[in-house]
Design an enzyme around this catalytic site. Structure first.
Site, PDB file in Angstrom:
ATOM      1  N   TYR A  38     -10.452   8.759  -1.567  1.00 27.38           N
ATOM      2  CA  TYR A  38     -11.408   7.783  -1.027  1.00 27.38           C
ATOM      3  C   TYR A  38     -10.743   6.782  -0.103  1.00 27.38           C
ATOM      4  O   TYR A  38      -9.510   6.672  -0.057  1.00 27.38           O
ATOM      5  CB  TYR A  38     -12.173   7.085  -2.160  1.00 27.38           C
ATOM      6  CG  TYR A  38     -11.487   5.895  -2.816  1.00 27.38           C
ATOM      7  CD1 TYR A  38     -10.537   6.053  -3.810  1.00 27.38           C
ATOM      8  CD2 TYR A  38     -11.844   4.592  -2.445  1.00 27.38           C
ATOM      9  CE1 TYR A  38      -9.951   4.955  -4.420  1.00 27.38           C
ATOM     10  CE2 TYR A  38     -11.255   3.488  -3.059  1.00 27.38           C
ATOM     11  CZ  TYR A  38     -10.312   3.677  -4.043  1.00 27.38           C
ATOM     12  OH  TYR A  38      -9.738   2.588  -4.640  1.00 27.38           O
ATOM     13  N   ARG A  57      -5.543   8.235   6.821  1.00 23.10           N
ATOM     14  CA  ARG A  57      -5.012   8.132   5.449  1.00 23.10           C
ATOM     15  C   ARG A  57      -5.818   9.009   4.494  1.00 23.10           C
ATOM     16  O   ARG A  57      -5.258   9.597   3.565  1.00 23.10           O
ATOM     17  CB  ARG A  57      -5.004   6.670   4.990  1.00 23.10           C
ATOM     18  CG  ARG A  57      -4.245   6.496   3.672  1.00 23.10           C
ATOM     19  CD  ARG A  57      -4.001   5.056   3.314  1.00 23.10           C
ATOM     20  NE  ARG A  57      -5.242   4.345   3.072  1.00 23.10           N
ATOM     21  CZ  ARG A  57      -5.304   3.021   2.878  1.00 23.10           C
ATOM     22  NH1 ARG A  57      -4.205   2.295   2.890  1.00 23.10           N
ATOM     23  NH2 ARG A  57      -6.466   2.434   2.669  1.00 23.10           N
ATOM     24  N   LYS A 156      -4.471   7.902  -1.966  1.00 21.96           N
ATOM     25  CA  LYS A 156      -5.611   7.091  -2.428  1.00 21.96           C
ATOM     26  C   LYS A 156      -6.616   8.033  -3.085  1.00 21.96           C
ATOM     27  O   LYS A 156      -7.562   8.510  -2.470  1.00 21.96           O
ATOM     28  CB  LYS A 156      -6.228   6.310  -1.266  1.00 21.96           C
ATOM     29  CG  LYS A 156      -7.045   5.123  -1.718  1.00 21.96           C
ATOM     30  CD  LYS A 156      -7.209   4.101  -0.622  1.00 21.96           C
ATOM     31  CE  LYS A 156      -8.189   3.003  -0.948  1.00 21.96           C
ATOM     32  NZ  LYS A 156      -7.907   2.215  -2.134  1.00 21.96           N
ATOM     33  N   GLU A 189       3.060  -3.054  -6.266  1.00 19.90           N
ATOM     34  CA  GLU A 189       1.875  -3.594  -5.594  1.00 19.90           C
ATOM     35  C   GLU A 189       0.882  -4.082  -6.633  1.00 19.90           C
ATOM     36  O   GLU A 189       1.101  -3.946  -7.836  1.00 19.90           O
ATOM     37  CB  GLU A 189       1.236  -2.519  -4.713  1.00 19.90           C
ATOM     38  CG  GLU A 189       0.768  -1.312  -5.517  1.00 19.90           C
ATOM     39  CD  GLU A 189       0.128  -0.215  -4.667  1.00 19.90           C
ATOM     40  OE1 GLU A 189      -0.284  -0.477  -3.532  1.00 19.90           O
ATOM     41  OE2 GLU A 189       0.034   0.911  -5.192  1.00 19.90           O
TER      42      GLU A 189
HETATM   43  N1  PDD Z   1      -7.721  -1.057  -1.895  1.00 18.61           N
HETATM   44  N2  PDD Z   1      -2.776  -0.844  -2.810  1.00 18.61           N
HETATM   45  C1  PDD Z   1      -3.791  -0.296  -3.477  1.00 18.61           C
HETATM   46  C2  PDD Z   1      -3.514   0.319  -4.814  1.00 18.61           C
HETATM   47  C3  PDD Z   1      -5.087  -0.295  -2.939  1.00 18.61           C
HETATM   48  O1  PDD Z   1      -6.099   0.263  -3.616  1.00 18.61           O
HETATM   49  C4  PDD Z   1      -5.305  -0.910  -1.680  1.00 18.61           C
HETATM   50  C5  PDD Z   1      -6.660  -0.923  -1.038  1.00 18.61           C
HETATM   51  C6  PDD Z   1      -4.216  -1.489  -1.009  1.00 18.61           C
HETATM   52  C7  PDD Z   1      -4.366  -2.124   0.342  1.00 18.61           C
HETATM   53  O2  PDD Z   1      -4.658  -1.176   1.314  1.00 18.61           O
HETATM   54  P1  PDD Z   1      -5.466  -1.531   2.644  1.00 18.61           P
HETATM   55  O3  PDD Z   1      -4.743  -2.660   3.283  1.00 18.61           O
HETATM   56  O4  PDD Z   1      -5.394  -0.284   3.433  1.00 18.61           O
HETATM   57  O5  PDD Z   1      -6.862  -1.923   2.243  1.00 18.61           O
HETATM   58  C8  PDD Z   1      -2.964  -1.426  -1.600  1.00 18.61           C
HETATM   59  C9  PDD Z   1      -9.075  -1.018  -1.380  1.00 18.61           C
HETATM   60  C10 PDD Z   1      -9.446  -2.226  -0.617  1.00 18.61           C
HETATM   61  C11 PDD Z   1      -9.989  -0.712  -2.551  1.00 18.61           C
HETATM   62  O6  PDD Z   1      -9.718   0.280  -3.213  1.00 18.61           O
HETATM   63  O7  PDD Z   1     -10.940  -1.438  -2.760  1.00 18.61           O
END
Ligand code: PDD
Length: 295
Positions: A38, A57, A156, A189
Site C-alpha cells: 500500500y 515505491r 510497505k 523509525e
Molecule cells: N506512513 N516509516 C513508516 C513505517 C511509514 O509507514 C511511513 C509512512 C513512513 C514515512 O514515509 P513517507 O514520508 O513516504 O510518508 C516511514 C504513511 C503515512 C502511513 O502508513 O500512513
C-alpha cells in the site's frame, strides 16, 4: 481524533462506491495474511503530492514480495483521479492498496486469483497546530523493528503488526508515538514516520540498512537540507543519541515535519521545538508550494 464521518470515496477494481458499500472478500490474501502492498499520499490544492514517487515505491514493494501485476501505473493514476473527482475536496488523503488477490485457504500464492486494487480517498483534515507549535512526546519502544532479513521494513506491505504493537506500547505510556530499535540497538523509525535527530546544528537520520521504510518525505528533506546549507548525514544512532539530542523531529506524508520535544517523558534539548526543525519544515512547505505551482 479523526471524525469517522469525513467524506470518503472508494474504488474497488475500478468500481466507484461510497464507504458503506466498499467490501472485499474474506478470502482476499490481504485480509488472510497481510499479503498486500500500500501507499499513503495526500493532495494539496487537489494535486496528489509526489504521486510518481509513491507509485515507484508501490512497485518496489510489490517486486520485493514477488507480486506481479497485470496492469500499469497509468491504471492506478486513472483510479486515483476518478476517486478524487467524485470526492471533490482540495485536500485529500489517498490510500492505494493492492492485494495478491483471493483464493482457497492455503498459503501458496500460486493459488491466488487476480489482484484486488482498492483506492480510498477521504477528505484530509489538517493536523492540530499544537503538534507543530509545542512538539510531541515519543517513547523508545521495547518492541523491536523487524530485521531487513525478515520482512524488510523498506517494503510497505499490509502487515503492520510490528508497528501496531509499538504504537500500543506508546499509547499505554500516554505518548504520541513510538520509535523502534533494531536487534543491534540502533534507532530505526517510528510506527508510520521516519525519525531525525539534530546535534550541533547537523541533522542525522538512520540509514536504510538500519531497517526503515525509505520515506518520501525523508528523501525530500534530505535534498532540501543539502540544497539549503544544512548539514545532513544518514548514520546509525543509539537511544542515547536521541535522548541527548539538541532537537528531534519526525517526517511523513501526512505529518510533514513534526518537532519531537520529549522522549520517555524527558525533554529533548530545551524541550521546545528547535530552529533546524522549524527551518526544515518551512523549506518543505515552500517545496510543496513550488510543486503545486509547477503542476
Ligand atoms: N506512513 N516509516 C513508516 C513505517 C511509514 O509507514 C511511513 C509512512 C513512513 C514515512 O514515509 P513517507 O514520508 O513516504 O510518508 C516511514 C504513511 C503515512 C502511513 O502508513 O500512513
Amino acid at each position: 481524533m479523526e471524525s469517522p464521518d469525513l467524506p470518503t470515496v472508494v474504488s474497488i477494481n475500478g468500481k466507484i462506491m461510497f464507504k458503506e458499500e466498499a467490501k472485499i472478500s474474506v478470502f482476499d490474501r490481504g485480509f488472510l495474511y497481510g499479503d498486500s502492498v500500500y501507499e499513503v499520499i495526500r493532495t494539496y490544492e487537489g494535486i496528489p503530492f509526489l504521486l510518481q514517487e509513491h507509485l515507484n515505491r508501490l512497485w518496489h514493494s510489490a517486486s520485493k514480495l514477488e507480486m506481479g501485476f497485470p496492469f500499469d501505473q497509468n491504471n492506478i493514476v486513472k483510479e486515483v483521479n476518478t476517486c478524487l473527482g467524485e470526492l471533490g475536496k482540495e485536500n485529500a488523503y489517498i490510500r492505494i492498496i493492492i492485494t495478491r488477490g483471493q483464493g482457497p485457504l492455503q498459503l501458496d500464492p500460486v493459488s491466488a486469483g487476480s489482484n484486488n486494487i482498492v483506492v480510498i480517498t477521504r477528505e484530509f483534515k489538517e493536523n492540530p497546530k499544537e503538534w507543530y507549535k509545542n512538539g510531541v512526546n515519543i517513547i523508545i519502544s521495547n518492541v523491536e523493528r523487524t530485521s531487513i532479513r525478515a520482512i524488510d521494513p523498506n517494503i510497505k506491505s499490509g502487515n503492520y503488526l510490528n508497528n501496531i504493537m509499538a504504537f500500543i506500547h506508546a499509547k499505554k505510556q500516554h505518548a504520541f508515538d513510538a520509535v523502534m530499535l533494531n536487534s543491534q540497538g540502533y534507532i530505526t523509525e517510528g510506527t508510520t514516520h521516519n525519525i531525525w535527530v539534530v546535534k550541533k546544528g547537523k541533522a542525522y537520520t538512520p540509514p536504510l540498512h538500519a531497517g526503515i521504510l525509505e520515506g518520501i518525505t525523508r528523501k525530500t528533506v534530505l535534498v532540501l537540507a543539502k540544497k539549503n546549507g544544512i548539514e545532513v548525514e544518514q548514520k546509525n544512532m543509539t537511544a542515547e543519541d536521541l535522548i541527548n539530542a539538541d532537537e528531534c523531529f519526525m517526517t511523513s506524508t501526512t505529518k510533514e515535519v513534526i518537532p519531537v520535544t520529549q522522549v520517555n517523558n524527558a525533554p529533548i534539548g530545551t524541550g521546545e521545538p528547535g530552529p533546524i526543525t522549524a527551518k526544515l519544515h518551512k523549506l518543505y512547505q515552500d517545496f510543496i508550494q513550488q510543486q503545486i505551482a509547477l503542476s
